[in-house]
Design a protein around this motif. Structure first.
Motif: not given
Length: 389
Positions: A17, A59, A61, A65-67, A78, A112-114
């Motif tokens: 990321f 973290s 995003s 969106k979530c990855t 995703t 959203g989160v990564n």
């Protein structure tokens, strides 16, 4: 070992990321010292969290969106938080989606989160990597978005995720142990009421050693369902004979023995095991409190014999592992751990003798079955937590 895992996840997150994770969380696997197949039979269990973890780097995003990246599988998934969440054909993703689906119902504050994660909990070994995954995600979202969830909420959300998105009708023990774990303590958990007590588990000159048979026989699910039907039939007969009996907890060994003919041999054996195992958990708590490890070890062997002969959920490989250490003066107790038909044995072993024991049993096991044994030296650890440097 923990530090190494955390550093690996941080580095991996950064490479994926292009920034360091805002938060790092650790969610542990679990063992169960004693109390097998009694979670659905109105008994108590005696689990503990262990020092094998799933580590999450997370973290925000900056969008909906979530990855999700599973480092160990080298797989990425995703999705968008605004979309309706449904089970997918990627199994590991379902554990996470099932949790987030419930959190969306509870709060409009999610963003959203990564996420990148890696694990030292061996998959499929009966140490509940699935519960660690569910509870770690719920705990992280609770922390990041101020959801106000209690530890009990987190455990129940994890369990429901497994029921709804994964299709496994699991009990509450795994998630509860993962969240509520405490260093050098086991949890005496009432699976009916979720009342619990901590009891010290300082094994002094002894340690816990897991031996993974590396087998998983396919009749685990069918065998489990059949056992549930058998004990339900048995309990109905016992209730009829003794109006005061509502659950197996109200029943004693003598009452079961008196109904042997009416129960029939198979159901009699199942019911006898359940009543004896409920008592063994209570006796094990007393043994721990008194630091009577010889007594605890004897109870572990007795549980295994019951699981193997009366409840018939063991298998040739696990019986072999238990019998291989039964007359070893450095081993106080050993038993099958988990649902059965494979998985790990849990052993109470004199400190300093583990390596010699592992070498001997590994050699004998390989000679007999042609399978390599996987040993795990473990310590009892605290539950799901935010990692701080």
């Amino acid at each position: 070992m923990k530090k190494k895992l955390v550093n690996q996840v941080k580095q991996y997150f950064e490479s994926a990321f292009a920034t360091a994770p805002q938060h790092v969380f650790l969610s542990p696997g679990r063992i169960n010292v004693i109390g097998e197949h009694v979670d659905y039979n109105d008994g108590f269990v005696l689990p503990a969290a262990i020092n094998k973890y799933i580590c999450f780097g997370i973290s925000a995003s900056g969008s909906s969106k979530c990855t999700l990246i599973a480092k160990d599988l080298d797989e990425t998934y995703t999705f968008d938080l605004n979309d309706e969440l449904k089970p997918t054909d990627v199994m590991w993703v379902n554990y996470i989606l099932g949790v987030i689906h419930q959190l969306k119902d509870r709060s409009k504050n999610l963003k959203g989160v990564n996420i990148a994660f890696s694990s030292t909990i061996p998959m499929g070994s009966g140490l509940s990597s699935s519960a660690a995954l569910e509870c770690g995600i719920a705990y992280a979202f609770n922390h990041m978005f101020g959801l106000g969830l209690s530890k009990e909420d987190i455990a129940l959300i994890g369990q429901k995720s497994e029921h709804t998105f994964v299709g496994v009708n699991c009990g509450i023990m795994d998630q509860f142990a993962s969240v509520f774990g405490k260093k050098r303590s086991v949890i005496k958990l009432d699976c009916n009421t979720l009342e619990y007590e901590y009891h010290k588990a300082d094994f002094k000159e002894y340690s816990l050693l897991l031996l993974n048979s590396n087998v998983k026989h396919t009749h685990l699910t069918s065998g489990y369902n059949v056992r549930r039907q058998e004990v339900e039939k048995g309990l109905a007969i016992l209730k009829e004979a003794y109006p005061g009996v509502k659950t197996f907890r109200d029943c004693n060994e003598e009452q079961v023995k008196a109904q042997r003919e009416k129960l029939g041999e198979t159901i009699y054996n199942r019911c006898l095991f359940v009543v004896q195992e409920i008592q063994r958990v209570l006796d094990a708590v007393d043994a721990l409190e008194a630091s009577d490890f010889a007594k605890l070890g004897a109870l572990m062997f007795a549980t295994h014999d019951g699981l193997s002969k009366e409840y018939e959920v063991s298998c040739e490989e696990i019986d072999f592992l238990v019998d291989a250490v039964r007359n070893n003066e450095d081993v106080l107790g050993s038993r099958m751990m988990g649902g059965g038909f494979g998985g790990c044995s849990i052993n109470l072993v004199r400190k300093g003798t583990e390596d010699a024991l592992i070498a001997k049993v590994s050699r004998e096991y390989k000679d007999k079955f042609g399978i390599s044994l996987e040993p795990y030296k473990i310590k009892i650890a605290k539950g799901t937590t935010l990692y701080k440097d």
